[in-house]
Design a protein around this motif. Structure first.
Motif, PDB file in Angstrom:
ATOM      1  N   GLY A   6     -18.246  93.936  74.504  1.00 51.12           N
ATOM      2  CA  GLY A   6     -19.144  94.773  73.720  1.00 51.12           C
ATOM      3  C   GLY A   6     -19.463  96.107  74.368  1.00 51.12           C
ATOM      4  O   GLY A   6     -20.028  96.982  73.723  1.00 51.12           O
ATOM      5  N   MET A   7     -19.120  96.271  75.650  1.00 48.29           N
ATOM      6  CA  MET A   7     -19.375  97.542  76.332  1.00 48.29           C
ATOM      7  C   MET A   7     -18.487  98.637  75.761  1.00 48.29           C
ATOM      8  O   MET A   7     -17.337  98.392  75.424  1.00 48.29           O
ATOM      9  CB  MET A   7     -19.102  97.437  77.834  1.00 48.29           C
ATOM     10  CG  MET A   7     -20.160  96.733  78.617  1.00 48.29           C
ATOM     11  SD  MET A   7     -19.782  96.690  80.385  1.00 48.29           S
ATOM     12  CE  MET A   7     -20.284  98.322  80.871  1.00 48.29           C
ATOM     13  N   GLU A   8     -19.011  99.844  75.684  1.00 53.21           N
ATOM     14  CA  GLU A   8     -18.248 101.007  75.235  1.00 53.21           C
ATOM     15  C   GLU A   8     -17.585 101.659  76.441  1.00 53.21           C
ATOM     16  O   GLU A   8     -18.177 102.506  77.105  1.00 53.21           O
ATOM     17  CB  GLU A   8     -19.180 102.006  74.533  1.00 53.21           C
ATOM     18  CG  GLU A   8     -19.728 101.516  73.224  1.00 53.21           C
ATOM     19  CD  GLU A   8     -18.700 101.505  72.104  1.00 53.21           C
ATOM     20  OE1 GLU A   8     -17.795 102.363  72.108  1.00 53.21           O
ATOM     21  OE2 GLU A   8     -18.799 100.627  71.229  1.00 53.21           O
ATOM     22  N   LYS A   9     -16.377 101.229  76.764  1.00 49.59           N
ATOM     23  CA  LYS A   9     -15.572 101.818  77.842  1.00 49.59           C
ATOM     24  C   LYS A   9     -14.135 101.829  77.385  1.00 49.59           C
ATOM     25  O   LYS A   9     -13.629 100.835  76.899  1.00 49.59           O
ATOM     26  CB  LYS A   9     -15.677 101.005  79.130  1.00 49.59           C
ATOM     27  CG  LYS A   9     -16.957 101.208  79.888  1.00 49.59           C
ATOM     28  CD  LYS A   9     -16.786 100.718  81.299  1.00 49.59           C
ATOM     29  CE  LYS A   9     -18.067 100.921  82.059  1.00 49.59           C
ATOM     30  NZ  LYS A   9     -17.907 101.802  83.165  1.00 49.59           N
ATOM     31  N   SER A  10     -13.469 102.941  77.581  1.00 48.79           N
ATOM     32  CA  SER A  10     -12.061 103.020  77.208  1.00 48.79           C
ATOM     33  C   SER A  10     -11.206 102.392  78.311  1.00 48.79           C
ATOM     34  O   SER A  10     -11.623 102.298  79.467  1.00 48.79           O
ATOM     35  CB  SER A  10     -11.645 104.470  76.972  1.00 48.79           C
ATOM     36  OG  SER A  10     -11.589 105.178  78.198  1.00 48.79           O
ATOM     37  N   PHE A  58      -9.136  95.249  74.765  1.00 46.80           N
ATOM     38  CA  PHE A  58      -9.903  96.359  74.204  1.00 46.80           C
ATOM     39  C   PHE A  58      -9.664  96.472  72.707  1.00 46.80           C
ATOM     40  O   PHE A  58      -8.575  96.162  72.216  1.00 46.80           O
ATOM     41  CB  PHE A  58      -9.490  97.680  74.867  1.00 46.80           C
ATOM     42  CG  PHE A  58      -9.913  97.785  76.306  1.00 46.80           C
ATOM     43  CD1 PHE A  58     -11.106  98.385  76.639  1.00 46.80           C
ATOM     44  CD2 PHE A  58      -9.106  97.293  77.316  1.00 46.80           C
ATOM     45  CE1 PHE A  58     -11.506  98.489  77.964  1.00 46.80           C
ATOM     46  CE2 PHE A  58      -9.486  97.390  78.637  1.00 46.80           C
ATOM     47  CZ  PHE A  58     -10.693  97.990  78.964  1.00 46.80           C
ATOM     48  N   TRP A  59     -10.675  96.935  71.998  1.00 46.00           N
ATOM     49  CA  TRP A  59     -10.555  97.303  70.586  1.00 46.00           C
ATOM     50  C   TRP A  59     -11.069  98.729  70.510  1.00 46.00           C
ATOM     51  O   TRP A  59     -12.275  98.973  70.504  1.00 46.00           O
ATOM     52  CB  TRP A  59     -11.359  96.366  69.697  1.00 46.00           C
ATOM     53  CG  TRP A  59     -11.262  96.708  68.254  1.00 46.00           C
ATOM     54  CD1 TRP A  59     -12.202  97.360  67.498  1.00 46.00           C
ATOM     55  CD2 TRP A  59     -10.157  96.458  67.378  1.00 46.00           C
ATOM     56  NE1 TRP A  59     -11.753  97.514  66.223  1.00 46.00           N
ATOM     57  CE2 TRP A  59     -10.489  96.963  66.121  1.00 46.00           C
ATOM     58  CE3 TRP A  59      -8.919  95.856  67.539  1.00 46.00           C
ATOM     59  CZ2 TRP A  59      -9.641  96.889  65.029  1.00 46.00           C
ATOM     60  CZ3 TRP A  59      -8.086  95.777  66.457  1.00 46.00           C
ATOM     61  CH2 TRP A  59      -8.439  96.284  65.233  1.00 46.00           C
ATOM     62  N   ASP A  61     -12.356 101.872  72.011  1.00 43.91           N
ATOM     63  CA  ASP A  61     -13.048 102.146  73.271  1.00 43.91           C
ATOM     64  C   ASP A  61     -14.112 101.097  73.579  1.00 43.91           C
ATOM     65  O   ASP A  61     -15.090 101.365  74.254  1.00 43.91           O
ATOM     66  CB  ASP A  61     -13.704 103.538  73.222  1.00 43.91           C
ATOM     67  CG  ASP A  61     -12.689 104.651  73.347  1.00 43.91           C
ATOM     68  OD1 ASP A  61     -11.531 104.363  73.717  1.00 43.91           O
ATOM     69  OD2 ASP A  61     -13.047 105.808  73.081  1.00 43.91           O
ATOM     70  N   GLU A  62     -13.912  99.888  73.080  1.00 45.36           N
ATOM     71  CA  GLU A  62     -14.869  98.802  73.303  1.00 45.36           C
ATOM     72  C   GLU A  62     -14.154  97.607  73.915  1.00 45.36           C
ATOM     73  O   GLU A  62     -13.032  97.274  73.538  1.00 45.36           O
ATOM     74  CB  GLU A  62     -15.509  98.388  71.969  1.00 45.36           C
ATOM     75  CG  GLU A  62     -16.516  97.281  72.104  1.00 45.36           C
ATOM     76  CD  GLU A  62     -17.089  96.865  70.752  1.00 45.36           C
ATOM     77  OE1 GLU A  62     -17.586  95.733  70.673  1.00 45.36           O
ATOM     78  OE2 GLU A  62     -17.027  97.658  69.801  1.00 45.36           O
ATOM     79  N   GLU A  64     -13.422  94.014  73.983  1.00 41.52           N
ATOM     80  CA  GLU A  64     -13.543  92.964  72.974  1.00 41.52           C
ATOM     81  C   GLU A  64     -13.696  91.583  73.598  1.00 41.52           C
ATOM     82  O   GLU A  64     -14.601  90.831  73.249  1.00 41.52           O
ATOM     83  CB  GLU A  64     -12.331  92.993  72.045  1.00 41.52           C
ATOM     84  CG  GLU A  64     -12.417  92.017  70.912  1.00 41.52           C
ATOM     85  CD  GLU A  64     -11.223  92.094  69.984  1.00 41.52           C
ATOM     86  OE1 GLU A  64     -11.388  91.725  68.816  1.00 41.52           O
ATOM     87  OE2 GLU A  64     -10.133  92.498  70.424  1.00 41.52           O
TER      88      GLU A  64
END
Length: 88
Positions: A6-10, A58-59, A61-62, A64
Motif C-alpha cells: 500500500g505504500m506509494e513508492k516506485s 508493484f502496481w 507506483d504502489e 501491491e
C-alpha cells in the motif's frame, strides 16, 4: 528501509535506495546483498537473511504485495505485511 503493501513508492525509487545501501543488481547470481528486477517485480536477498529472500510486486507506483520466497526455487513461503531491509 521499511516497506509495506500500500505504500506509494516506485520500483525505480526502491532500486536507487538499495544501491545507496550498497546492494548490487545481479540478474544471474542471486545471493545475499543483491537484488534483481523483472517487470513490476523486485526481488531482494537481504544481507541479514540466509534462508529467505523477498519479492515485492508493484502496481504502478504502489507496493501491491510482499512475499517471502525461497531464493533457490523462487517459491513463495508466505505473505508479509512489513519488511525492514538492512544495509548490505
Amino acid at each position: 528501509m521499511s516497506l509495506r503493501p500500500g505504500m506509494e513508492k516506485s520500483r525505480n525509487e526502491v532500486m536507487k535506495k538499495l544501491i545507496k545501501m550498497q546492494y548490487t543488481r545481479n540478474e544471474l547470481d542471486f545471493k545475499r546483498g543483491t537484488f534483481r528486477a523483472k517487470g513490476d517485480v523486485l526481488e531482494i536477498y537481504p544481507s541479514s537473511q540466509s534462508e529467505a529472500a523477498v519479492r515485492i510486486e508493484f502496481w504502478g507506483d504502489e507496493i501491491e504485495k510482499i512475499h517471502e520466497i525461497n531464493p533457490l526455487t523462487g517459491k513463495s513461503m508466505g505473505l508479509r505485511n512489513h519488511i525492514l531491509v538492512p544495509p548490505a
